[in-house]
Design a protein around this motif. Sequence first.
Motif, PDB file in Angstrom:
ATOM      1  N   TYR A   1      -6.347  -3.085  -1.560  1.00  0.00           N
ATOM      2  CA  TYR A   1      -5.390  -2.611  -2.559  1.00  0.00           C
ATOM      3  C   TYR A   1      -5.231  -3.725  -3.569  1.00  0.00           C
ATOM      4  O   TYR A   1      -4.834  -4.837  -3.213  1.00  0.00           O
ATOM      5  CB  TYR A   1      -4.080  -2.341  -1.830  1.00  0.00           C
ATOM      6  CG  TYR A   1      -2.837  -2.003  -2.620  1.00  0.00           C
ATOM      7  CD1 TYR A   1      -2.358  -2.817  -3.649  1.00  0.00           C
ATOM      8  CD2 TYR A   1      -2.078  -0.890  -2.283  1.00  0.00           C
ATOM      9  CE1 TYR A   1      -1.188  -2.508  -4.324  1.00  0.00           C
ATOM     10  CE2 TYR A   1      -0.901  -0.585  -2.953  1.00  0.00           C
ATOM     11  CZ  TYR A   1      -0.464  -1.401  -3.965  1.00  0.00           C
ATOM     12  OH  TYR A   1       0.699  -1.109  -4.623  1.00  0.00           O
TER      13      TYR A   1
ATOM     14  N   ASP B   1       1.367   3.155  -0.113  1.00  0.00           N
ATOM     15  CA  ASP B   1       2.225   4.298   0.163  1.00  0.00           C
ATOM     16  C   ASP B   1       3.314   4.232  -0.900  1.00  0.00           C
ATOM     17  O   ASP B   1       4.019   3.227  -0.960  1.00  0.00           O
ATOM     18  CB  ASP B   1       2.804   4.144   1.571  1.00  0.00           C
ATOM     19  CG  ASP B   1       3.573   5.367   2.016  1.00  0.00           C
ATOM     20  OD1 ASP B   1       3.928   6.200   1.161  1.00  0.00           O
ATOM     21  OD2 ASP B   1       3.829   5.492   3.224  1.00  0.00           O
ATOM     22  N   PRO B   2       3.460   5.158  -1.813  1.00  0.00           N
ATOM     23  CA  PRO B   2       2.981   6.545  -1.810  1.00  0.00           C
ATOM     24  C   PRO B   2       1.662   6.826  -2.549  1.00  0.00           C
ATOM     25  O   PRO B   2       1.303   7.999  -2.664  1.00  0.00           O
ATOM     26  CB  PRO B   2       4.124   7.269  -2.545  1.00  0.00           C
ATOM     27  CG  PRO B   2       4.602   6.280  -3.549  1.00  0.00           C
ATOM     28  CD  PRO B   2       4.451   4.940  -2.894  1.00  0.00           C
TER      29      PRO B   2
ATOM     30  N   ASP C   1       2.511   3.551  -9.096  1.00  0.00           N
ATOM     31  CA  ASP C   1       3.652   3.718  -8.192  1.00  0.00           C
ATOM     32  C   ASP C   1       4.942   3.632  -9.020  1.00  0.00           C
ATOM     33  O   ASP C   1       4.910   3.210 -10.177  1.00  0.00           O
ATOM     34  CB  ASP C   1       3.578   2.564  -7.179  1.00  0.00           C
ATOM     35  CG  ASP C   1       4.580   2.660  -6.048  1.00  0.00           C
ATOM     36  OD1 ASP C   1       5.299   3.666  -5.963  1.00  0.00           O
ATOM     37  OD2 ASP C   1       4.644   1.702  -5.248  1.00  0.00           O
TER      38      ASP C   1
ATOM     39  N   GLY D   1      10.189   0.921  -1.222  1.00  0.00           N
ATOM     40  CA  GLY D   1       8.792   1.015  -0.797  1.00  0.00           C
ATOM     41  C   GLY D   1       7.963   1.820  -1.780  1.00  0.00           C
ATOM     42  O   GLY D   1       6.731   1.798  -1.724  1.00  0.00           O
TER      43      GLY D   1
HETATM   44  N1  GLY Z   1       3.111   1.266  -2.917  1.00  0.00           N
HETATM   45  C1  GLY Z   1       3.207  -0.108  -2.626  1.00  0.00           C
HETATM   46  C2  GLY Z   1       2.618  -0.502  -1.351  1.00  0.00           C
HETATM   47  O1  GLY Z   1       2.098   0.299  -0.610  1.00  0.00           O
HETATM   48  O2  GLY Z   1       2.654  -1.684  -1.042  1.00  0.00           O
END
Ligand code: GLY
Length: 426
Positions: A274, A295-296, A217, A231
């Motif tokens: 995750y 996300d993303p 990310d 985010g």
């Molecule tokens: N990309 C970081 C999250 O979804 O927390």
Amino acid sequence: MNVLIIGSGAREHALCWAAERSERVTVVFVAPGNGGTALMGGKVRNLPLKATALEDLLQFARENAVELTIVGSEQPLELGIVDLFRSAGHTIVGPTQAAARLESSKLFSKDFMERHRIPTAAYHVFRDATTARRYIGQPQNVYPQVIKASGLCAGKGVFIAINKEEALRAVKDIFDDRIFGDAGDEVVIEEFLQGQEASVFVLTDGIKYRLFLPAQDHKRIGDGDTGKNTGGMGAYAPAPVVTSEVMRRVEDRIIRPTLKGMADEGYPYTGFLYVGLMIDNGEPSVVEYNARLGDPETQVVLPLIKSDFIAALQASVDGTLDEVPFEMHEKSAATVVIASAGYPDHYEIDKPITISPDVAAMENCYMFHAGTAIREGQPVTAGGRVFSVTALGDTLRESIERAYRVVEKISFEGAYYRTDIGAKGL
Ligand code: GLY
Ligand code: AMP
């Protein structure tokens, strides 16, 4: 079958896209969805139901023969949507409320890692400002120090303090000014980890698991990882920092002990896990767990799955994950987030969006909407992160170049994006 997807970001748009491609799927309901899912047509239908309206979602699932529900965002998990759906006999992909504490309580997740000797930053827990201030005042502290509100803060609950003054300000914000409300009742202060970040996702039935391709990310707003945390401004996969040797360590030292520890403690972890990693000289440690897909990152890992994603999800609830294919394309993917001017602080919405018609003809390119709405048939901006534009390529370089070619074909007043997504991977 009919599936129900819960959430409204680009991640949920990508989940709708993956579900729609499955031959098993008749209708994809998305609650509440966004402008992009509204424009999909075909099998996809937006529902005017909030992601946190658990009873309404259950009633909808009951009345519309929904056979599989997929939770995208964290709030319904923390509220116990999985427990509710399961007690009503509905099939749902996600962790129970107790298992989702890996994300919803940093205190729980840090203590859990300590109990199971899972590598993570050394930490201390505080429940009041006085004790936290006393700790920060100790002369032997080395900066930066990382200060985290324990509860869910939509990605905003982490302060990287480069000196004592910043650390004290974070403690004031959280404990005295209560900027995160109850989510700041407990505070974790931890060691700053050096290295490269990566995200590894697993799909699990509690014991068996399957791995997605590792992603990276880009959390900061500015090129070269400068400015505020967001985010996430873009991602790519597979991330070369996660070599096969690193992945083996992640499985041996983190994923398997996590699943075993959760099962042994009486709350087996199911759904997507995750694992946010810091990798230093090939040694991985956990920065955070999330109880969902990123996300993303989702916008790059899902388009790289070659096999039927819905079949794998069904297998995860049937306990047959080892019997289904979970195959990946031999390609790379990059996604670039287009945001509103001012994000992650104040930004304006309702800007009309123009998309060049040749985008539709570009193969292996996907425009996943995040903050968009449809007004009189036309897309307008409706949030901070507006689009996540994904492209696949035979190489990482090709996927990045193709994603930026699409980005240039989307315009609205104040559109902002980073110009260096994926550069670290090159
Ligand atoms: N990309 C970081 C999250 O979804 O927390
Ligand atoms: P989190 O919400 O825990 O993922 O934290 C947000 C971001 O802060 C992470 O993606 C990292 O970039 C950074 N961060 C969090 N904890 C640490 C740490 N212990 N050391 C270095 N960076 C961290």
